[in-house]
Motif scaffolding. Sequence first.
Motif, PDB file in Angstrom:
ATOM      1  N   VAL A  51       0.859  -1.183   0.000  1.00  0.00           N
ATOM      2  CA  VAL A  51       0.000   0.000   0.000  1.00  0.00           C
ATOM      3  C   VAL A  51       0.894   1.231   0.000  1.00  0.00           C
ATOM      4  CG1 VAL A  51      -1.763   1.298   1.266  1.00  0.00           C
ATOM      5  CG2 VAL A  51      -1.829  -1.210   1.254  1.00  0.00           C
ATOM      6  N   VAL A  52       0.547   2.190  -0.840  1.00  0.00           N
ATOM      7  CA  VAL A  52       1.239   3.481  -0.878  1.00  0.00           C
ATOM      8  C   VAL A  52       0.232   4.515  -0.433  1.00  0.00           C
ATOM      9  CG1 VAL A  52       2.383   5.189  -2.342  1.00  0.00           C
ATOM     10  CG2 VAL A  52       2.701   2.735  -2.803  1.00  0.00           C
ATOM     11  N   GLY A  53       0.580   5.319   0.570  1.00  0.00           N
ATOM     12  CA  GLY A  53      -0.359   6.321   1.044  1.00  0.00           C
ATOM     13  C   GLY A  53       0.311   7.349   1.921  1.00  0.00           C
ATOM     14  N   GLY A  54      -0.489   8.314   2.342  1.00  0.00           N
ATOM     15  CA  GLY A  54      -0.015   9.362   3.235  1.00  0.00           C
ATOM     16  C   GLY A  54       0.178   8.830   4.639  1.00  0.00           C
ATOM     17  N   GLY A  55       0.513   9.730   5.541  1.00  0.00           N
ATOM     18  CA  GLY A  55       0.773   9.341   6.923  1.00  0.00           C
ATOM     19  C   GLY A  55      -0.339   9.723   7.873  1.00  0.00           C
ATOM     20  N   GLY A  56      -1.556   9.904   7.359  1.00  0.00           N
ATOM     21  CA  GLY A  56      -2.678  10.257   8.222  1.00  0.00           C
ATOM     22  C   GLY A  56      -3.132   9.079   9.068  1.00  0.00           C
ATOM     23  N   ASP A  57      -3.819   9.392  10.154  1.00  0.00           N
ATOM     24  CA  ASP A  57      -4.272   8.353  11.080  1.00  0.00           C
ATOM     25  C   ASP A  57      -5.138   7.299  10.397  1.00  0.00           C
ATOM     26  OD1 ASP A  57      -2.960   9.554  13.200  1.00  0.00           O
ATOM     27  OD2 ASP A  57      -4.741  10.617  13.910  1.00  0.00           O
ATOM     28  N   GLY A  58      -6.058   7.727   9.538  1.00  0.00           N
ATOM     29  CA  GLY A  58      -6.958   6.783   8.896  1.00  0.00           C
ATOM     30  C   GLY A  58      -6.241   5.787   8.011  1.00  0.00           C
ATOM     31  N   VAL A  59      -5.342   6.274   7.195  1.00  0.00           N
ATOM     32  CA  VAL A  59      -4.588   5.394   6.290  1.00  0.00           C
ATOM     33  C   VAL A  59      -3.711   4.443   7.089  1.00  0.00           C
ATOM     34  CG1 VAL A  59      -2.797   5.307   4.502  1.00  0.00           C
ATOM     35  CG2 VAL A  59      -4.603   7.016   4.372  1.00  0.00           C
ATOM     36  N   VAL A  60      -2.967   4.982   8.038  1.00  0.00           N
ATOM     37  CA  VAL A  60      -2.051   4.142   8.820  1.00  0.00           C
ATOM     38  C   VAL A  60      -2.833   3.090   9.601  1.00  0.00           C
ATOM     39  CG1 VAL A  60      -0.341   4.132  10.681  1.00  0.00           C
ATOM     40  CG2 VAL A  60      -0.243   5.898   8.909  1.00  0.00           C
ATOM     41  N   ALA A  61      -3.949   3.471  10.211  1.00  0.00           N
ATOM     42  CA  ALA A  61      -4.755   2.509  10.971  1.00  0.00           C
ATOM     43  C   ALA A  61      -5.321   1.423  10.067  1.00  0.00           C
ATOM     44  CB  ALA A  61      -5.882   3.231  11.701  1.00  0.00           C
ATOM     45  N   ALA A  62      -5.785   1.799   8.876  1.00  0.00           N
ATOM     46  CA  ALA A  62      -6.347   0.813   7.947  1.00  0.00           C
ATOM     47  C   ALA A  62      -5.279  -0.157   7.466  1.00  0.00           C
ATOM     48  CB  ALA A  62      -7.009   1.526   6.768  1.00  0.00           C
ATOM     49  N   VAL A  63      -4.097   0.349   7.171  1.00  0.00           N
ATOM     50  CA  VAL A  63      -3.005  -0.511   6.704  1.00  0.00           C
ATOM     51  C   VAL A  63      -2.563  -1.445   7.830  1.00  0.00           C
ATOM     52  CG1 VAL A  63      -0.625  -0.539   5.829  1.00  0.00           C
ATOM     53  CG2 VAL A  63      -2.269   1.118   4.931  1.00  0.00           C
ATOM     54  N   PHE A  70       3.799  -1.227   3.670  1.00  0.00           N
ATOM     55  CA  PHE A  70       3.387   0.163   3.497  1.00  0.00           C
ATOM     56  C   PHE A  70       4.532   1.045   3.045  1.00  0.00           C
ATOM     57  CE2 PHE A  70       1.887   4.169   5.889  1.00  0.00           C
ATOM     58  CZ  PHE A  70       1.029   4.565   4.870  1.00  0.00           C
ATOM     59  N   VAL A  71       4.271   1.833   2.002  1.00  0.00           N
ATOM     60  CA  VAL A  71       5.151   2.929   1.603  1.00  0.00           C
ATOM     61  C   VAL A  71       4.432   4.193   2.028  1.00  0.00           C
ATOM     62  CG1 VAL A  71       6.172   4.214  -0.311  1.00  0.00           C
ATOM     63  CG2 VAL A  71       6.217   1.706  -0.328  1.00  0.00           C
ATOM     64  N   CYS A  72       5.028   4.929   2.932  1.00  0.00           N
ATOM     65  CA  CYS A  72       4.408   6.123   3.507  1.00  0.00           C
ATOM     66  C   CYS A  72       5.002   7.378   2.877  1.00  0.00           C
ATOM     67  CB  CYS A  72       4.618   6.137   5.016  1.00  0.00           C
ATOM     68  SG  CYS A  72       3.784   7.492   5.860  1.00  0.00           S
ATOM     69  N   LEU A  73       4.114   8.206   2.345  1.00  0.00           N
ATOM     70  CA  LEU A  73       4.488   9.497   1.773  1.00  0.00           C
ATOM     71  C   LEU A  73       3.794  10.560   2.614  1.00  0.00           C
ATOM     72  CD1 LEU A  73       3.822   8.555  -1.970  1.00  0.00           C
ATOM     73  CD2 LEU A  73       5.979   8.387  -0.720  1.00  0.00           C
ATOM     74  N   PRO A  74       4.405  10.941   3.755  1.00  0.00           N
ATOM     75  CA  PRO A  74       3.732  11.861   4.666  1.00  0.00           C
ATOM     76  C   PRO A  74       3.457  13.221   4.027  1.00  0.00           C
ATOM     77  CG  PRO A  74       6.036  11.614   5.272  1.00  0.00           C
ATOM     78  CD  PRO A  74       5.766  10.620   4.175  1.00  0.00           C
ATOM     79  N   GLU A  75       2.276  13.724   4.298  1.00  0.00           N
ATOM     80  CA  GLU A  75       1.897  15.037   3.784  1.00  0.00           C
ATOM     81  C   GLU A  75       2.340  16.108   4.771  1.00  0.00           C
ATOM     82  OE1 GLU A  75      -2.237  15.122   2.646  1.00  0.00           O
ATOM     83  OE2 GLU A  75      -2.130  13.031   2.008  1.00  0.00           O
ATOM     84  N   PRO A  76       2.761  17.254   4.263  1.00  0.00           N
ATOM     85  CA  PRO A  76       3.181  18.333   5.175  1.00  0.00           C
ATOM     86  C   PRO A  76       1.987  18.845   5.970  1.00  0.00           C
ATOM     87  CG  PRO A  76       3.208  19.090   2.890  1.00  0.00           C
ATOM     88  CD  PRO A  76       2.888  17.629   2.860  1.00  0.00           C
ATOM     89  N   LEU A  92      10.471   1.473  13.257  1.00  0.00           N
ATOM     90  CA  LEU A  92       9.937   0.176  13.655  1.00  0.00           C
ATOM     91  C   LEU A  92      10.017  -0.875  12.544  1.00  0.00           C
ATOM     92  CD1 LEU A  92       6.743   1.436  15.502  1.00  0.00           C
ATOM     93  CD2 LEU A  92       8.772   0.386  16.564  1.00  0.00           C
ATOM     94  N   GLY A  93      10.450  -0.466  11.370  1.00  0.00           N
ATOM     95  CA  GLY A  93      10.508  -1.390  10.244  1.00  0.00           C
ATOM     96  C   GLY A  93       9.131  -1.703   9.687  1.00  0.00           C
ATOM     97  N   ALA A  94       8.157  -0.817   9.959  1.00  0.00           N
ATOM     98  CA  ALA A  94       6.785  -1.033   9.528  1.00  0.00           C
ATOM     99  C   ALA A  94       6.467  -0.346   8.207  1.00  0.00           C
ATOM    100  CB  ALA A  94       5.816  -0.554  10.613  1.00  0.00           C
ATOM    101  N   ALA A  95       7.349   0.517   7.728  1.00  0.00           N
ATOM    102  CA  ALA A  95       7.072   1.244   6.487  1.00  0.00           C
ATOM    103  C   ALA A  95       8.369   1.705   5.836  1.00  0.00           C
ATOM    104  CB  ALA A  95       6.181   2.454   6.751  1.00  0.00           C
ATOM    105  N   VAL A  96       8.287   1.859   4.530  1.00  0.00           N
ATOM    106  CA  VAL A  96       9.315   2.564   3.771  1.00  0.00           C
ATOM    107  C   VAL A  96       8.794   3.985   3.649  1.00  0.00           C
ATOM    108  CG1 VAL A  96      10.371   2.788   1.492  1.00  0.00           C
ATOM    109  CG2 VAL A  96      10.054   0.516   2.501  1.00  0.00           C
ATOM    110  N   VAL A  97       9.610   4.957   3.927  1.00  0.00           N
ATOM    111  CA  VAL A  97       9.168   6.353   3.923  1.00  0.00           C
ATOM    112  C   VAL A  97       9.950   7.146   2.892  1.00  0.00           C
ATOM    113  CG1 VAL A  97       8.963   8.458   5.303  1.00  0.00           C
ATOM    114  CG2 VAL A  97       8.513   6.232   6.360  1.00  0.00           C
ATOM    115  N   ARG A  98       9.225   7.931   2.147  1.00  0.00           N
ATOM    116  CA  ARG A  98       9.826   8.900   1.225  1.00  0.00           C
ATOM    117  C   ARG A  98       9.182  10.238   1.546  1.00  0.00           C
ATOM    118  NH1 ARG A  98      12.598   5.350   1.186  1.00  0.00           N
ATOM    119  NH2 ARG A  98      13.527   4.166  -0.485  1.00  0.00           N
ATOM    120  N   PRO A  99       9.950  11.314   1.632  1.00  0.00           N
ATOM    121  CA  PRO A  99       9.407  12.609   2.043  1.00  0.00           C
ATOM    122  C   PRO A  99       8.460  13.239   1.027  1.00  0.00           C
ATOM    123  CG  PRO A  99      11.703  12.823   1.424  1.00  0.00           C
ATOM    124  CD  PRO A  99      11.395  11.358   1.405  1.00  0.00           C
TER     125      PRO A  99
END
Length: 148
Positions: A51-63, A70-76, A92-99
């Motif tokens: 799953v590729v998504g933002g870092g909002g609570d809803g997305v993270v909780a659903a994933v 998870f590939v996390c692309l946090p929104e500013p 935690l090794g739970a996601a790959v993050v790209r800014p």
Amino acid sequence: TELAAAARAVPDRAWHVLGPVAGMVADPPPNLHLHGWVAEIGPHLARAALVVGGGGDGVVAAVAAAGRRFVCLPEPRAFGEQTEKAAALERLGAAVVRPSWPEASAWPGVVAAGLALDPAAMSALHDPDAVPRLAATIERIAAGLDAR
């Protein structure tokens, strides 16, 4: 668009996009599927290898509830909560993050890194009993305040 370019860069993977897409995707590649708004994301997440998504609570909780990689692309955000959450997920090794959204040429590596994650790291963050336990804790605290 950047989405079509990313899908073209990883042609061996189907890209299923939920929610609105800004602008039209001209000549979408055959592996890009735009679903728009869906009533229930659970079935889509259950089939997702990544799953590729933002870092909002809803997305993270659903994933986390679905136990997906998870590939996390946090929104500013004004207080940086998505950036901080993304950093914690990465530690935690739970996601790959790209800014930000990666360049098309980077997507094969991003997808490979995401698929290499152990989904158990994300699953461990989901507690299906969290809401009832929180409610019980609040009731205990409130009862203690009433007793004073």
